[in-house]
Design an enzyme around this catalytic site. Structure first.
Site, PDB file in Angstrom:
ATOM      1  N   PRO A 105     -16.541 -16.421 -13.611  1.00  0.00           N
ATOM      2  CA  PRO A 105     -17.399 -15.262 -13.381  1.00  0.00           C
ATOM      3  C   PRO A 105     -16.971 -14.402 -12.195  1.00  0.00           C
ATOM      4  CG  PRO A 105     -18.531 -17.275 -12.759  1.00  0.00           C
ATOM      5  CD  PRO A 105     -17.268 -17.681 -13.451  1.00  0.00           C
ATOM      6  N   ASN A 106     -17.126 -13.108 -12.396  1.00  0.00           N
ATOM      7  CA  ASN A 106     -16.907 -12.050 -11.405  1.00  0.00           C
ATOM      8  C   ASN A 106     -15.448 -11.799 -11.057  1.00  0.00           C
ATOM      9  OD1 ASN A 106     -19.713 -11.416 -11.007  1.00  0.00           O
ATOM     10  ND2 ASN A 106     -19.864 -13.372  -9.948  1.00  0.00           N
ATOM     11  N   ARG A 150     -14.039  -5.991  -5.560  1.00  0.00           N
ATOM     12  CA  ARG A 150     -15.159  -6.825  -5.123  1.00  0.00           C
ATOM     13  C   ARG A 150     -14.801  -7.528  -3.817  1.00  0.00           C
ATOM     14  NH1 ARG A 150     -16.399 -12.742  -6.924  1.00  0.00           N
ATOM     15  NH2 ARG A 150     -18.211 -13.130  -5.626  1.00  0.00           N
ATOM     16  N   TYR A 174     -11.292 -11.271  -1.073  1.00  0.00           N
ATOM     17  CA  TYR A 174     -10.500 -11.540  -2.266  1.00  0.00           C
ATOM     18  C   TYR A 174      -9.267 -10.651  -2.411  1.00  0.00           C
ATOM     19  CZ  TYR A 174     -14.793 -14.013  -3.287  1.00  0.00           C
ATOM     20  OH  TYR A 174     -15.879 -14.850  -3.200  1.00  0.00           O
ATOM     21  N   ASN A 220      -9.372 -20.825 -12.050  1.00  0.00           N
ATOM     22  CA  ASN A 220     -10.219 -20.332 -10.966  1.00  0.00           C
ATOM     23  C   ASN A 220     -11.602 -20.178 -11.589  1.00  0.00           C
ATOM     24  OD1 ASN A 220     -11.639 -18.990  -8.999  1.00  0.00           O
ATOM     25  ND2 ASN A 220      -9.976 -17.591  -8.475  1.00  0.00           N
ATOM     26  N   ALA A 275     -17.749 -19.176  -9.236  1.00  0.00           N
ATOM     27  CA  ALA A 275     -18.976 -19.884  -8.853  1.00  0.00           C
ATOM     28  C   ALA A 275     -19.234 -21.114  -9.703  1.00  0.00           C
ATOM     29  CB  ALA A 275     -20.165 -18.928  -8.923  1.00  0.00           C
ATOM     30  N   ASP A 304     -17.450 -31.463 -17.297  1.00  0.00           N
ATOM     31  CA  ASP A 304     -17.408 -32.399 -18.417  1.00  0.00           C
ATOM     32  C   ASP A 304     -16.298 -32.036 -19.401  1.00  0.00           C
ATOM     33  OD1 ASP A 304     -19.521 -33.833 -17.357  1.00  0.00           O
ATOM     34  OD2 ASP A 304     -21.028 -32.964 -18.701  1.00  0.00           O
ATOM     35  N   GLU A 355      -6.742 -26.525 -10.109  1.00  0.00           N
ATOM     36  CA  GLU A 355      -7.867 -25.727  -9.618  1.00  0.00           C
ATOM     37  C   GLU A 355      -7.367 -24.804  -8.513  1.00  0.00           C
ATOM     38  OE1 GLU A 355     -12.043 -26.508  -7.167  1.00  0.00           O
ATOM     39  OE2 GLU A 355     -11.019 -28.204  -8.086  1.00  0.00           O
ATOM     40  N   HIS A 360      -8.346 -21.310  -5.842  1.00  0.00           N
ATOM     41  CA  HIS A 360      -9.338 -20.423  -5.234  1.00  0.00           C
ATOM     42  C   HIS A 360      -8.618 -19.459  -4.305  1.00  0.00           C
ATOM     43  CE1 HIS A 360     -12.517 -22.950  -6.750  1.00  0.00           C
ATOM     44  NE2 HIS A 360     -11.800 -23.991  -6.342  1.00  0.00           N
ATOM     45  N   ARG A 389     -15.895 -21.811   3.789  1.00  0.00           N
ATOM     46  CA  ARG A 389     -16.950 -20.903   3.329  1.00  0.00           C
ATOM     47  C   ARG A 389     -18.328 -21.544   3.517  1.00  0.00           C
ATOM     48  NH1 ARG A 389     -15.323 -17.227  -0.833  1.00  0.00           N
ATOM     49  NH2 ARG A 389     -17.373 -16.330  -0.409  1.00  0.00           N
TER      50      ARG A 389
END
Length: 147
Positions: free
Chosen positions: A9-10, A17, A22, A72, A75, A85, A96, A98, A105
């Protein structure tokens, strides 16, 4: 190799943003650079603001011969139990990533529900995390000692 990048998301808002967090680069430019850095690899891309769509894409990629994913989760990293899962149920290696250092953070962003299912985490290097993630996947897939 057939690899993929999955954004949660986002992340469609990269480039405008919260650029102080970012960066100013949009995902299309980042993806172009990553593909240029790894021209011998096929790199698919998908982004969704909906957790179910991310799960559907992971299962689709697994059944279509994808060999690994850079994720990524945005949230959903901190809230996505269904995503965690799913990652435990698929056979794809997942890195993973970020853009920011999630350990520096807010408290809620310091917890990752998906890390247990990932082969590794890259965090805090801005847009470079995608290139680093693809490189890590390639190393993992080519080097039996890293598995």
């Amino acid at each position: 190799m057939n690899l993929a990048i999955l954004n949660g998301p986002n992340l469609q808002a990269l480039g405008w943003r919260e650029p102080h967090l970012y960066g100013c680069r949009n995902m299309q430019d980042i993806l172009t650079d990553v593909r240029h850095s790894f021209p011998e690899q096929e790199i698919d891309y998908f982004q969704s603001n909906h957790e179910g769509a991310l799960l559907d894409k992971l299962y689709e990629w697994e059944s279509n011969g994808c060999q690994g994913v850079v994720l990524n989760a945005g949230a959903y990293t901190h809230t996505g139990l269904a995503l965690a899962d799913c990652l435990r149920s698929i056979r794809l290696p997942v890195v993973e990533v970020h853009l920011t250092n999630i350990l520096a953070r807010e408290d809620i962003r310091r917890q990752s529900l998906i890390s247990e299912a990932a082969i590794g985490i890259i965090s805090g290097f801005g847009a470079e995390v995608y290139r680093m993630g693809i490189g890590a996947l390639i190393t993992h897939l080519q080097n039996p000692l890293s598995k």
